[in-house]
Design an enzyme around this catalytic site. Sequence first.
Site, PDB file in Angstrom:
ATOM      1  N   GLY A 293       0.836  -1.210   0.000  1.00  0.00           N
ATOM      2  CA  GLY A 293       0.000   0.000   0.000  1.00  0.00           C
ATOM      3  C   GLY A 293       0.865   1.253   0.000  1.00  0.00           C
TER       4      GLY A 293
ATOM      5  N   GLY B  54      -0.432   4.636  -1.146  1.00  0.00           N
ATOM      6  CA  GLY B  54      -1.612   5.162  -0.451  1.00  0.00           C
ATOM      7  C   GLY B  54      -1.289   6.331   0.474  1.00  0.00           C
TER       8      GLY B  54
ATOM      9  CE1 TYR C  14     -10.525   0.162   6.938  1.00  0.00           C
ATOM     10  CE2 TYR C  14     -11.590   1.481   8.625  1.00  0.00           C
ATOM     11  CZ  TYR C  14     -10.459   1.135   7.921  1.00  0.00           C
ATOM     12  OH  TYR C  14      -9.273   1.763   8.195  1.00  0.00           O
TER      13      TYR C  14
ATOM     14  CE  LYS D 205      -7.871  -1.733   8.522  1.00  0.00           C
ATOM     15  NZ  LYS D 205      -6.482  -1.975   8.184  1.00  0.00           N
TER      16      LYS D 205
HETATM   17  N1  SER Z   1      -9.868   6.966   8.225  1.00  0.00           N
HETATM   18  C1  SER Z   1     -10.498   5.695   8.173  1.00  0.00           C
HETATM   19  C2  SER Z   1     -11.811   5.777   7.492  1.00  0.00           C
HETATM   20  O1  SER Z   1     -12.457   6.811   7.596  1.00  0.00           O
HETATM   21  C3  SER Z   1     -10.679   5.161   9.557  1.00  0.00           C
HETATM   22  O2  SER Z   1      -9.746   4.214   9.820  1.00  0.00           O
HETATM   23  O3  SER Z   1     -12.229   4.842   6.913  1.00  0.00           O
END
Ligand code: SER
Length: 316
Positions: A8, A11, A142, A146
Amino acid sequence: MKKILITGATGQIGSELTLYLREIYRNEDVIAAGHKREPSEELKNSGPFIFLDTMKYSEIDEVVKKFNINTIYHLSAILSAKGEENPLDAWRVNMDSLINILEIAKNYKCQVFYPSSIAVFGPTTPKENTPQEVVLRPTTMYGITKLTGELLCEYYFNKFGVDARGVRYPGLISYVTPPGGGTTDYAVEIFYEAIKYKKYKCFLKEDTYLPMMYMPDAIKAAHNLMEADSDKLIHRASYNIQSMSFCPKDLYLEIKKYIPEFEMNYEIDKVKQSIANSWPKSVDSSCAEREWGFKPKYNFNDMVKDMIEKLSKKLI
Ligand code: SER
């Protein structure tokens, strides 16, 4: 000697972390890996750059052998809002790549850095100064990936001795590479729009407080945790960290001090707002402070000042 792979690397975090680590270690010992996005000239010219699909174990295996990698910063992932557009993709990309990295780490004895997130928390988590040990019931894909990632890192450490470490990043603000598909992205977009057009349409409500951090502190935190004394790490892969908490209105008013013509209005994105509502307003970083000396440098005012200065130069 450290031989580092950063996935990544094109990124938001990776593009700056790579250059930071190339200042500390020899340039040729920090291998930047991107997937689809072309690297910046600086990234490409300052050391090795490769394209790598972290969903394919054999591709990582080849790279780790070729460069004798012993340390991996695994940053490639799909962020929160993008993850809600295609949850299955988010699960596959985030989990398949992490399990590949952990298997590689087990087989080649690599140390791993894993960026977790405030997304591991959910609507039933206490919102203010959220403790390290607390209810973890995320409601986004997400967040689920995580949290699973934190558990996997700890599992690989306990079962196989893989030295996997990680922090729960808050929203990250930076001027080098824009984030993509996150809920906290407004806090970066707003600077670009304020400097370029003097106006911004915000997708979160004005009083939505979230934990945040400026990128130089985020990068230093990753490196410091990786260098920390292993024996002192109790919460190895899941440290709460933050350096500020603010809402869109606070940010608007602070930017306006530098750009008086700046105007902001609101067009609320329902998905992003409901994600933000499920996250804490601020988190307690005291375990990170105690166990490995986490100490951010930039507060809210310093961050805004630096962003305006740096981005104004960049956008000329
Ligand atoms: N900055 C990230 C998001 O908004 C949070 O880990 O997805």
